[in-house]
Structure formats: structure tokens, C-alpha cells
Design an enzyme around this catalytic site. Structure first.
Site, PDB file in Angstrom:
ATOM      1  CG  ASN A  45       8.914 -13.557  90.119  1.00  0.00           C
ATOM      2  OD1 ASN A  45       9.580 -14.433  90.670  1.00  0.00           O
ATOM      3  ND2 ASN A  45       8.038 -13.825  89.153  1.00  0.00           N
ATOM      4  CD1 TRP A  46      14.454 -11.262  92.978  1.00  0.00           C
ATOM      5  CD2 TRP A  46      15.931 -12.509  94.133  1.00  0.00           C
ATOM      6  NE1 TRP A  46      15.006 -10.469  93.956  1.00  0.00           N
ATOM      7  CE2 TRP A  46      15.909 -11.199  94.682  1.00  0.00           C
ATOM      8  CE3 TRP A  46      16.775 -13.460  94.700  1.00  0.00           C
ATOM      9  CZ2 TRP A  46      16.713 -10.833  95.770  1.00  0.00           C
ATOM     10  CZ3 TRP A  46      17.576 -13.090  95.778  1.00  0.00           C
ATOM     11  CH2 TRP A  46      17.540 -11.794  96.302  1.00  0.00           C
ATOM     12  CE  LYS A  47       9.860 -13.800  85.994  1.00  0.00           C
ATOM     13  NZ  LYS A  47       9.404 -13.581  84.641  1.00  0.00           N
ATOM     14  CG  HIS A  61       4.386 -15.771  87.366  1.00  0.00           C
ATOM     15  ND1 HIS A  61       4.839 -16.154  86.132  1.00  0.00           N
ATOM     16  CD2 HIS A  61       4.885 -14.528  87.591  1.00  0.00           C
ATOM     17  CE1 HIS A  61       5.585 -15.180  85.630  1.00  0.00           C
ATOM     18  NE2 HIS A  61       5.636 -14.184  86.503  1.00  0.00           N
ATOM     19  CD  GLU A 104       7.888 -16.756  84.067  1.00  0.00           C
ATOM     20  OE1 GLU A 104       8.407 -17.000  85.167  1.00  0.00           O
ATOM     21  OE2 GLU A 104       8.124 -15.716  83.412  1.00  0.00           O
ATOM     22  CD  GLU A 150       3.445 -10.540  86.523  1.00  0.00           C
ATOM     23  OE1 GLU A 150       4.404  -9.846  86.835  1.00  0.00           O
ATOM     24  OE2 GLU A 150       3.499 -11.785  86.454  1.00  0.00           O
ATOM     25  N   GLY A 163       9.013 -10.504  80.277  1.00  0.00           N
ATOM     26  CA  GLY A 163      10.338 -10.885  79.789  1.00  0.00           C
ATOM     27  C   GLY A 163      10.558 -10.580  78.324  1.00  0.00           C
ATOM     28  CB  SER A 168       8.918  -5.503  79.976  1.00  0.00           C
ATOM     29  OG  SER A 168       9.125  -6.781  79.400  1.00  0.00           O
ATOM     30  N   GLY A 194      10.279  -8.587  87.272  1.00  0.00           N
ATOM     31  CA  GLY A 194      11.084  -9.792  87.068  1.00  0.00           C
ATOM     32  C   GLY A 194      12.527  -9.411  86.783  1.00  0.00           C
ATOM     33  N   GLY A 195      12.881  -9.363  85.501  1.00  0.00           N
ATOM     34  CA  GLY A 195      14.263  -9.114  85.062  1.00  0.00           C
ATOM     35  C   GLY A 195      14.956  -7.968  85.794  1.00  0.00           C
TER      36      GLY A 195
END
Ligand code: PGA
Length: 257
Positions: A10-12, A98, A100, A170, A176, A216, A237-238
Site C-alpha cells: 500500500n503506497w498510500k 483502511h 487512515e 491492521e 506506521g 509495520s 505500507g512503509g
């Protein structure tokens, strides 16, 4: 029953055009040489979906995901993108629920239920995210919290529709933050989610449903998370923004089979 193993990135809201293409090709070059036992999903920002989907066309075990969709098929919703549009671009998946989106865009259970229905109706697969905030974990009510997310936004689907859904657990406190759920915490929740799927639908459906861990996830913790019997892969993600890290996570998933 052998479940589909999946590692999704997930590149966000990251990467400009050139950076996005560099990242996608970095992953694709290596992915082409990997065996197809792990399905790789890339979720770039919306403007890059079409091109990155074309770039990945000849790699069958790579699929593309949108990070969001609207619940209406079309209409006066300036700035929005419908599941119909995504499907017409041959985008396989959409990520919904998600944390976010729930937090910054006020996506509640009701809106998410509508988005889930719209995506299925359009013919898309869904990666449905659920997971509790820290205070819920601290009060040990995370199972009730996650069950409510599933009941309110996902469990209205029929059994046939539910087969198009991948669940991603998640925990919000792990997203993150560099803090990961322990393998035991992840396993416990994944097993709980699978049990709920068996109760609501059938044990067969529950057994076939891929449940991913997110929060993470990185090259150093992926192997022990994936070693858990109910952790079928990761939503990353990251670490998905660095091809080497992302590829190592995919390799960790492949090794655990
Ligand atoms: P993270 O994000 O890997 O950076 O924690 C995961 C996610 O939000 O899907």
C-alpha cells in the site's frame, strides 16, 4: 485447503510519477523471476493505476489495487473514482476500510458497507481492513471491536460475494509506528476472524479466505508473522516503498510455504 498467499504493498499518498514507475519496475523485474506461489498486489496512488497495471500485465501473479473507491457508479461527485471505472481499467482489487480512510475521511461502518457492495457489484475484489486502536487493545476488547467492523460493513455480503474478499488485520497502533503485533497477537486475531467467517458463512469459506497482517511489517519481522498458521500474507505500507524491502517480505512469505 491451501489458501492464496498474498503480499500487498500500500503506497498510500507517496511517490511522484517518475518515482512511482521506478518503484513499480524495480518490483516487477524481480517479481517476474519469482515463482507464482505468492500473489503480489501493488496499490499505487490512483493517477498511476492505469500505467502500472499495463506494466504488470504479463506477470500473472501480480495484481493492482486501488486505495479507495466511491459507492456510486457515477454522478456528480467531483474528485471521486467509482468501482465501475476501476473495473473498466481492469484493476483487480480495491482496499476498503483502511484506518487512515476511517480517521481522515470519516468513513464509518455505513459508508464502508456501501463501498463494499459497490465494489463487489462492479466485479472487483476487496482487501477489507479492520483493526483496533491502542485503547481498545489496552482494555482487551479488540475482538469485539473487530467483529463489529466485520458485522457492520462486510457481513451483509452473500457467501458467493464474500469469496471476492481478502481480510487485512491492521491494528492501528502498529501502522506506521514501527511497533508490530507479536506473532502470537496476530495469530490470535486472525484465528478469531476466521472463526467469525466460519460462523457467519461456512467453515469451507473461512478456510479459503486469505487473511493478511498489516502494521509495520518489514523484512526482519515478516518471517515470524508468516509462520503463524492463520497469517496468509501481509499488507505492507512503509516497507513497500523500497523495492528491496518489499521483495524480501515476498520472499519471506514464499519460504514459509
Ligand atoms: P505500515 O502501513 O506498514 O507503514 O505500518 C501498513 C498499512 O497502513 O497498510
Amino acid at each position: 485447503m491451501k489458501r492464496q498467499l498474498i503480499v500487498a504493498g500500500n503506497w498510500k499518498m507517496n511517490k511522484n510519477l517518475m518515482e512511482a514507475f521506478t518503484l513499480a519496475s524495480g518490483v516487477l523485474v524481480k517479481a517476474k523471476k519469482m515463482s507464482d506461489q505468492v500473489e503480489i498486489v501493488l496499490a499505487p496512488p490512483a493517477p498511476y493505476l492505469h500505467t502500472i497495471n499495463s506494466m504488470s500485465k504479463d506477470t500473472a501473479h501480480v495484481n493492482i489495487a486501488a486505495q479507495n473507491c466511491h459507492f456510486e457508479p457515477n454522478g456528480a461527485y467531483t474528485g471521486e473514482i467509482s468501482a465501475e471505472m476501476l473495473h473498466s481499467m481492469n484493476i483487480a482489487y480495491v482496499i476498503l476500510g483502511h484506518s487512515e480512510r476511517r480517521k481522515h475521511f470519516q468513513e464509518n461502518h455505513e459508508i464502508l458497507a456501501k463501498k463494499v457492495s459497490a465494489a463487489i457489484k462492479a466485479g472487483m475484489k476487496i482487501i477489507f481492513c479492520c483493526g483496533e486502536p491502542l485503547e481498545v487493545r489496552a482494555s482487551e476488547t479488540q475482538e469485539r471491536f473487530v467483529l463489529q467492523q466485520l458485522e457492520e460493513s462486510l457481513f451483509h455480503l452473500t457467501e458467493v460475494e464474500m469469496k471476492q474478499v481478502v481480510v487485512a488485520y491492521e491494528p492501528i497502533w502498529a501502522i506506521g509506528t514501527g511497533k508490530t503485533a507479536s506473532p502470537a497477537q496476530a495469530q490470535e486475531m486472525h484465528q478469531f476472524i476466521r472463526k467469525q467467517l466460519a460462523t457467519k458463512y461456512t467453515p469451507k469459506l473461512a478456510d479459503a479466505c486469505s487473511i493478511l497482517y498489516g502494521g509495520s511489517c518489514n523484512p526482519s519481522n515478516a518471517a515470524e508473522l508468516f509462520a503463524q498458521p492463520d497469517v496468509d500474507g501481509g499488507l505492507v505500507g512503509g516497507a513497500s516503498l523500497k523495492p528491496e524491502d518489499f521483495l524480501q517480505i515476498i520472499q519471506a512469505r514464499a519460504k514459509q510455504t
